[in-house]
Write an enzyme that holds these catalytic residues in place. Structure first.
Site, PDB file in Angstrom:
ATOM      1  N   ASP A 115      49.138  58.908  58.736  1.00 25.73           N
ATOM      2  CA  ASP A 115      48.138  58.630  57.702  1.00 25.73           C
ATOM      3  C   ASP A 115      48.565  59.407  56.468  1.00 25.73           C
ATOM      4  O   ASP A 115      48.441  60.616  56.418  1.00 25.73           O
ATOM      5  CB  ASP A 115      46.752  59.083  58.188  1.00 25.73           C
ATOM      6  CG  ASP A 115      45.698  59.012  57.090  1.00 25.73           C
ATOM      7  OD1 ASP A 115      45.985  58.437  56.025  1.00 25.73           O
ATOM      8  OD2 ASP A 115      44.582  59.522  57.310  1.00 25.73           O
TER       9      ASP A 115
ATOM     10  N   LYS B 262      49.312  59.818  45.379  1.00 31.60           N
ATOM     11  CA  LYS B 262      49.215  58.500  46.012  1.00 31.60           C
ATOM     12  C   LYS B 262      48.616  57.476  45.043  1.00 31.60           C
ATOM     13  O   LYS B 262      48.892  56.295  45.120  1.00 31.60           O
ATOM     14  CB  LYS B 262      48.338  58.605  47.255  1.00 31.60           C
ATOM     15  CG  LYS B 262      48.237  57.319  48.060  1.00 31.60           C
ATOM     16  CD  LYS B 262      47.370  57.558  49.271  1.00 31.60           C
ATOM     17  CE  LYS B 262      47.139  56.304  50.080  1.00 31.60           C
ATOM     18  NZ  LYS B 262      46.215  56.579  51.201  1.00 31.60           N
TER      19      LYS B 262
ATOM     20  N   GLU C 264      44.235  50.901  56.379  1.00 27.16           N
ATOM     21  CA  GLU C 264      43.492  52.072  56.853  1.00 27.16           C
ATOM     22  C   GLU C 264      42.200  51.727  57.593  1.00 27.16           C
ATOM     23  O   GLU C 264      41.981  52.237  58.693  1.00 27.16           O
ATOM     24  CB  GLU C 264      43.236  53.039  55.697  1.00 27.16           C
ATOM     25  CG  GLU C 264      44.487  53.841  55.390  1.00 27.16           C
ATOM     26  CD  GLU C 264      44.447  54.551  54.036  1.00 27.16           C
ATOM     27  OE1 GLU C 264      43.377  54.577  53.410  1.00 27.16           O
ATOM     28  OE2 GLU C 264      45.497  55.057  53.624  1.00 27.16           O
TER      29      GLU C 264
ATOM     30  N   ASP D 133      35.418  52.929  54.255  1.00 23.52           N
ATOM     31  CA  ASP D 133      36.465  53.945  54.181  1.00 23.52           C
ATOM     32  C   ASP D 133      36.607  54.456  52.746  1.00 23.52           C
ATOM     33  O   ASP D 133      37.195  53.795  51.906  1.00 23.52           O
ATOM     34  CB  ASP D 133      37.779  53.323  54.678  1.00 23.52           C
ATOM     35  CG  ASP D 133      38.962  54.279  54.575  1.00 23.52           C
ATOM     36  OD1 ASP D 133      38.764  55.431  54.150  1.00 23.52           O
ATOM     37  OD2 ASP D 133      40.087  53.870  54.914  1.00 23.52           O
TER      38      ASP D 133
END
Lengths: 567, 392
Positions: A9, A70, A147, A170
């Protein structure tokens, strides 16, 4: 011995690595014994620090440290670290290398094939950047998993025979995804996914930082870059505390002056009202696309560290009229699921009866133009061929005609996205198809797009009258960079020397003392300075027992100081 | 009788219940090559068709939900229908201040056209006076429905959902139909908790669209940018055109609508991706080329007459064109005017019309049109200078 099955992850704030063994996923710890490795990279001379030590250096060495990169995946943004300029995928590759080293140390085996999770709402460019980052870290990303789907797999494995319709909410550090799934007879079926690739916990911290700046009396825009950075770090701490209690006293040092602010949860919620509004859109899209009503859900699952904020849980409870679940730690669920996906790809026997089907989160289509009555041609319209939330693999076809008489070529421009104008979507590729001369609209082509779960998009155009073909294959794993370029970058990245693993605990400890020194004032500073000198002295003595004893003793004091300055 | 599609595809002998269909699909899915789009697609199609045509299951007691098991609840609770009210809403820490609006001070609003002549509000009041369990709250309830501020609606929805909803609808209609688009009120209304009900939201979006469509054709009102922003925040017509077009249906004015408000989409909400850099680059080249054209133009004029003023004029124009984008639009408008005033020959007029199409919005949104505007402008500058030369 068989290759270990690994899931990663790669998060905005924290990253995790997980192995699938004996029919179940297991998280691996890093050199410090922690499961979470902060996705922060810092340069110390020619050595690279990743993780907690780097996170502490954000305060002391902001110019040598990069975080939250990211969010810049798939863009040309570069981060300045000392004298070096690095792209997001290069920084990510350093984090991946750290995870790889830690996992190899924990497993005693080398790692090559991995499954990496990405936000469901990452577009092709962002996915390609992630794969390039893996390649630069010497890893082979056999598959990317979305994810929320990964989180669902982690939950699904807990209850294999269950049958339910559920939603995964999420909210990570930088991205937001919503996915509606159905689970029956071992089949995990994603019904719809939607999200916002630029909305996450970091935005909430930033909103709070702005509110703090207003309280201090200096508008955010007038603060210097450094001050903004410090305030953002402080806001992040305050955010964590406000999740646990209703108010929080922040002591902060800004431009040499000390401020004490009382922040309440209500302040925080007010500052984030606009962000909360943005959370509703993807949810609505998802439900519209599945044709379901919120009442049809059996469970609502929260994933991602940012869902710890009470205002998020409140918003979810209101929207879905039920209490959300968090039975697996929201920080761990995605990594666990990524390992499950890795096991599925590797066809691990423990998962023989588990099947997962995912959807394409974006529409894929081509550019079209129309001719107005007065003869003006307007181009740039997006015509979707595979609509979003189509189960994968999918193959769809549509037909298009020529616009002018005796036109000899048709240009096929492939785009991914939802905007009606192609300029707002992501360009994936382009090719030309020859067609025979003829009257406008009498000649044309069929365009077939095939999209498979590994992220491969195949486009084929066929001329209607003479059957000539032209086509293009767009894959995840050939990024904007060519193989040679990746090899070159891999070499470049290997020139960065990682900080030695044995030293890591000490380096992290020193970074922590230095960070506190920066924050503290008065007597505490003297105390910390003394500790710093003493600890450095012990390090020179090279007696491991002595060093570890000192770490234990000083750790307690540091905890106390930490608590005082942030609460 | 042999089974027909879709049942045969799923390996079922005959029409089955949804439960059986799902089980058959799961079994089949594990057999086929899931990476083959054709096989997978065929199975999916059959699955979708079979689910639609499945036999209705008997009204068996609903199976206990997973969430309940997890929380140690029994399946019994499930018999009770899920209420519209939220079960566990935390008391709001903030006093609900009315967000804006002074409805009490307003004279009675004209009734929204879609309600009957008897008037909307009194009718609703009456209706609920007769309901068997009148949910009248004792003290702070405002006497009149229009005495409720937007900020109070969520609280009211807890006590009396139907009344809150009718008030909501009235306020929504008022905001939508007011002469100068009450965008603030619309935004506040759409941000309410109660407006996040999915069915209600679809209907609100459709109402908004229909109103816009009729008013867009009205040259008096036009398309306010504020409104576009509200739409983008709440319905994302510009960034999620695919979704919006599905919800609203492909209508003729749809593209126009997109163009109209594409301007208002904040830059940050657009995908920030590498491919956008290309646009920027071409824009720079485009600027440079315009500069070059104007420069050549001034030189050629100088050759003819040698007047320094022209240089100053055209350089100033060039700078303006480059830095103030909307000036190109204005410039295009001027071309049309000039062309008609000076009765230039037909190609020039056609060029000008080309550069200035009926909807000005198109000019700003499409690079093609911007270019055309610039070229037409260059032409006009040329003509104007020529005319000045000739007559002055």
């Amino acid at each position: 011995m068989a290759q270990p099955i690994i899931g990663i992850d790669l998060g905005t704030t924290n990253s995790l690595i997980c192995v699938f063994e004996d029919g179940a996923p297991r998280l691996l710890t890093n050199a410090l014994g922690h499961l979470l490795t902060p996705s922060v990279v810092s340069l110390d001379g020619d050595k690279v620090l990743v993780g907690e030590a780097a996170r502490d250096r954000q305060t002391t060495h902001p110019k040598d440290t990069a975080a939250a990169f990211k969010r810049a995946m798939g863009t040309d943004t570069t981060f300045q670290l000392g004298r070096k300029k690095l792209r997001a995928e290069e920084l990510s590759s350093l984090v991946l290398r750290k995870l790889k080293d830690d996992a190899e140390a924990a497993l005693g085996q080398t790692i090559r094939d991995v499954v990496v999770s990405v936000p469901a709402y990452f577009n092709q460019g962002q996915r390609q950047a992630t794969i390039a980052a893996c390649a630069m870290a010497g890893l082979n990303a056999v598959r990317l998993v979305n994810e929320p789907t990964a989180a669902a797999l982690a939950y699904g494995l807990q209850d294999r025979d269950g049958e339910s319709q559920f939603l995964v909410f999420d909210l990570g550090g930088g991205t937001f995804d919503v996915t509606v799934l159905e689970h029956f007879d071992g089949v995990m079926e994603v019904k719809a996914s939607s999200g916002d690739a630029f909305l996450g916990g970091e935005d909430f911290s930033e909103a709070l930082a702005k509110a703090m700046a207003d309280k201090i009396g200096t508008p955010w825009a007038k603060l210097a870059k450094d001050a903004q950075h410090q305030l953002r770090l402080q806001a992040d701490v305050a955010k964590r505390h406000l999740s646990g209690k209703d108010d929080f006293e922040a002591r902060l040092k800004l431009d040499g002056a000390h401020h004490t602010l009382t922040l309440t949860r209500a302040d925080f919620e007010q500052a984030c009202a606009a962000l909360i509004k943005r959370l509703h859109r993807p949810i609505e899209r998802c439900f519209y696309d599945t044709g379901l009503d919120t009442d049809a859900l059996d469970r609502v699952i929260l994933v991602g560290g940012a869902t710890r904020m009470p205002m998020i849980r409140q918003m979810v409870a209101r929207q879905f009229k039920r209490l959300p679940e968090m039975t697996i730690d929201p920080d761990h669920a995605v990594a666990l699921g990524a390992a499950v996906q890795a096991a599925l790809v590797a066809e691990d026997r423990a998962l023989d009866d588990v099947v997962m089907t995912d959807v394409s989160p974006f529409s894929v289509g081509i550019e079209t133009a129309t001719k107005l009555k007065n003869g003006t041609v307007i181009g740039g319209f997006f015509q979707p061929i595979i609509e979003r939330n189509t189960p994968l693999p999918a193959s769809r076809q549509d037909s298009f005609g020529t616009m002018d008489d005796n036109q000899t070529q048709l240009r096929v421009d492939i785009y991914q996205g939802e905007a009606p104008k192609v300029s707002d979507n992501v360009h994936l590729g382009q090719f030309l198809l020859d067609v025979p001369k003829g009257k406008a609209g009498h000649e044309g082509m069929f365009v077939r797009i095939t999209y498979d779960p590994s992220g491969l998009i195949e486009v084929e155009a066929t001329s209607i009258t003479d059957g000539k073909k032209a086509g293009l294959v767009i894959r995840d794993n050939v990024s904007n960079l060519t193989e040679a370029e990746i090899a070159k970058r891999l070499k470049q990245m290997q020139a960065f020397k990682m900080h030695p693993r044995e030293d890591e605990e000490n380096t992290a400890f020193l970074a922590r003392i230095r960070r506190l020194y920066e924050m503290a004032s008065g007597d505490d500073r003297h105390l910390l300075q003394g500790m710093l000198m003493e600890f450095e002295g012990a390090l020179e003595g090279q007696d491991p027992a002595e060093i570890s004893r000192m770490r234990g003793d000083m750790g307690e004091t540091l905890d106390r100081i930490d608590d005082y300055y942030v609460s | 009788m042999s089974p027909k599609w879709p049942w045969s595809e799923l390996g079922l002998a005959k029409r089955a219940t949804e439960r059986e269909v799902k089980r058959a699909y799961a079994a089949r899915l594990k057999q086929i090559d899931r990476n083959d789009p054709a096989a997978f697609g065929a199975l999916r199609d059959a699955f979708a068709a079979a689910k639609n045509g499945a036999l209705k299951e008997k009204a068996a007691p609903k199976r206990p939900r997973m969430a309940d098991i997890a929380e140690g609840r029994t399946g019994q609770d499930d018999a009770a229908p899920i209420t519209l009210r939220e079960p566990q809403r935390a008391p709001d820490p903030l006093p609900e201040a009315p967000i804006e609006h002074t409805p009490a001070a307003e004279p009675a609003q004209p009734q929204p056209p879609q309600t009957d002549d008897a008037g909307h509000q009194p009718f609703v009041e009456e209706l609920f006076a007769d309901t068997p369990e009148p949910p009248k709250a004792p003290a702070p309830k405002p006497a009149q429905p229009w005495g409720v501020g937007i900020g109070q609606l969520d609280a009211l929805a807890q006590e009396d959902p139907d009344r809150a909803q009718s008030i909501f609808q009235t306020k929504f209609n008022d905001a939508l139909r007011s002469m100068h688009w009450d965008t603030k009120a619309l935004d506040a209304l759409l941000s309410l908790d109660m407006a996040h009900d999915l069915t209600l939201r679809r209907s609100l979006e459709a109402q908004l669209y229909d109103t816009l469509q009729t008013r867009l054709n009205d040259p008096e009102t036009g398309y306010p940018v504020d409104m576009a922003r509200v739409i983008e925040t709440h319905f994302q017509w510009a960034t999620d055109g695919v979704g919006a077009s599905k919800r609203l249906g492909w209508r003729r004015d749809y593209q126009l609508l997109m163009y109209g408000h594409a301007r208002s989409v904040p830059q940050s909400s657009k995908p920030r991706i590498a491919t956008r850099a290309k646009d920027k680059q071409s824009y720079v080249w485009h600027k440079i080329s315009v500069f070059a054209v104007l420069f050549l133009l001034t030189i050629s004029i100088q050759e003819m007459k040698g007047a320094d003023d022209y240089i100053v004029v055209s350089v100033a124009l060039a700078v303006l064109f480059m830095f103030v984008r909307w000036l190109t639009m204005l410039g295009a408008a001027i071309i049309v005017k000039l062309a008609s005033l000076l009765r230039l020959n037909r190609p020039a007029i056609r060029l000008a019309h080309w550069a200035f199409p009926a909807t000005t919005a198109k000019l700003t949104t499409s690079l093609e049109f911007r270019k055309l505007g610039i070229f037409a402008l260059t032409a006009v500058v040329m003509v104007a200078l020529y005319l000045i030369d000739k007559y002055a």
